[in-house]
Design a protein around this motif. Structure first.
Motif, PDB file in Angstrom:
ATOM      1  N   GLY A 114       0.783  -1.225   0.000  1.00  0.00           N
ATOM      2  CA  GLY A 114       0.000   0.000   0.000  1.00  0.00           C
ATOM      3  C   GLY A 114       0.813   1.274   0.000  1.00  0.00           C
ATOM      4  N   GLU A 115       2.122   1.162   0.030  1.00  0.00           N
ATOM      5  CA  GLU A 115       2.986   2.347   0.060  1.00  0.00           C
ATOM      6  C   GLU A 115       3.329   2.778  -1.361  1.00  0.00           C
ATOM      7  OE1 GLU A 115       6.969   3.900   2.400  1.00  0.00           O
ATOM      8  OE2 GLU A 115       6.946   1.834   1.659  1.00  0.00           O
ATOM      9  N   ASP A 167       4.382   8.773  -0.573  1.00  0.00           N
ATOM     10  CA  ASP A 167       4.717   8.566   0.837  1.00  0.00           C
ATOM     11  C   ASP A 167       6.173   8.880   1.129  1.00  0.00           C
ATOM     12  OD1 ASP A 167       2.108   7.610   1.543  1.00  0.00           O
ATOM     13  OD2 ASP A 167       2.605   5.750   0.503  1.00  0.00           O
ATOM     14  N   TYR A 171      -2.755   6.415  -7.891  1.00  0.00           N
ATOM     15  CA  TYR A 171      -2.643   6.557  -6.436  1.00  0.00           C
ATOM     16  C   TYR A 171      -3.829   5.889  -5.740  1.00  0.00           C
ATOM     17  CZ  TYR A 171      -1.978   9.062  -1.987  1.00  0.00           C
ATOM     18  OH  TYR A 171      -1.792   9.387  -0.658  1.00  0.00           O
ATOM     19  N   ASP A 172      -5.041   6.194  -6.205  1.00  0.00           N
ATOM     20  CA  ASP A 172      -6.249   5.668  -5.567  1.00  0.00           C
ATOM     21  C   ASP A 172      -6.329   4.153  -5.675  1.00  0.00           C
ATOM     22  OD1 ASP A 172      -6.970   8.233  -4.885  1.00  0.00           O
ATOM     23  OD2 ASP A 172      -8.391   8.473  -6.544  1.00  0.00           O
ATOM     24  N   ARG A 192      -3.669   2.428  -3.423  1.00  0.00           N
ATOM     25  CA  ARG A 192      -4.087   2.508  -2.029  1.00  0.00           C
ATOM     26  C   ARG A 192      -5.235   1.531  -1.754  1.00  0.00           C
ATOM     27  NH1 ARG A 192      -0.193   5.003  -0.019  1.00  0.00           N
ATOM     28  NH2 ARG A 192      -0.319   7.132   0.789  1.00  0.00           N
ATOM     29  N   ASP A 193      -6.233   1.546  -2.635  1.00  0.00           N
ATOM     30  CA  ASP A 193      -7.433   0.737  -2.436  1.00  0.00           C
ATOM     31  C   ASP A 193      -7.112  -0.747  -2.430  1.00  0.00           C
ATOM     32  OD1 ASP A 193     -10.412   0.427  -2.340  1.00  0.00           O
ATOM     33  OD2 ASP A 193     -10.068  -0.520  -4.292  1.00  0.00           O
TER      34      ASP A 193
END
Length: 228
Positions: A35-36, A213, A189-190, A193-194
């Motif tokens: 997730g990074e 990040d 990005y979304d 992350r998701d």
């Protein structure tokens, strides 16, 4: 604490040229967590693509260890490297490299078909991703019928088709105007992350890098942490 999705230790890369040995990477250490989103900056020729190719098992480093999701991939044979890339790594490049004769849906489904997932699963997965990226009405369009930003979003969907653990992107917005670049980056990005995907993104766009990040610069073959 979870283990890194990508771990690089002492990664070196050199090339033999007509004028001698060209040393690009001189011992890179890096961990990217699930997730990074990690940015990689540096001028052309600094070794960003070489680092991404080594991390994605496209090239063998001259030295060092590469671990993906806890598996040491440094000494894998060509077939195992290919299978690992297909199942665990997604790639996005500056040029979308979509197959011009296929629709957006077919381009996105292709990696799943190659992996033997089955036509129904591949098609459903393609539809989910394209809808998430705002391309629901463009699924049956060929690349020539789409804008540059739309084509790059299709390329992003294709990179995520097989539910990879690691996303590697090499100047993914380099050919886009600033507004479109921001939209494509936001989509990347979304989704990362998701879905908990670890992402390593090489870019010249420092404005976009600010949203990552962590950011590292490649300088003289080594990584240096940067605060933007």
């Amino acid at each position: 604490m979870s283990e890194p999705t990508l771990s690089l230790r002492g990664v070196k890369r050199s090339y033999t040229t007509g004028s001698g040995e060209l040393v690009v990477l001189k011992g890179v250490d890096l961990d990217v967590m699930p997730g990074e989103i990690v940015g990689l900056i540096g001028p052309s020729g600094s070794g960003k693509s070489s680092l991404l190719h080594a991390a994605g098992l496209l090239e063998h480093p001259t030295a060092g260890r590469i671990t993906i999701a806890g598996r040491d991939c440094s000494d894998l044979g060509d077939r195992q490297r290919t299978l690992t890339r297909l199942s665990s790594v997604g790639f996005v490049y500056q040029f979308h490299h979509l197959l011009p004769e296929f629709t957006a849906r077919e381009n996105v489904a292709m990696p799943a078909l190659i992996a033997g997932r089955g036509k129904a699963w591949a098609g459903a997965r393609a539809e989910v991703l394209l809808n998430q990226l705002g391309l629901g009405e463009r699924m049956d369009h060929q690349p020539a019928q789409m804008s540059g930003g739309e084509q790059q979003r299709v390329a992003l969907a294709r990179a995520l088709t097989n539910e990879p653990l690691l996303l590697l992107a090499d100047e993914p917005t380099g050919n886009l105007d600033p507004d479109t670049a921001a939209q494509v980056f936001q989509a990347m990005y979304d989704l990362a992350r998701d879905q908990g995907v670890a992402a390593l993104i090489a870019t010249h766009n420092l404005e976009l890098a600010r949203y990552m990040d962590r950011v590292f610069a490649l300088k003289d073959g080594h990584l240096e942490a940067r605060s933007l």
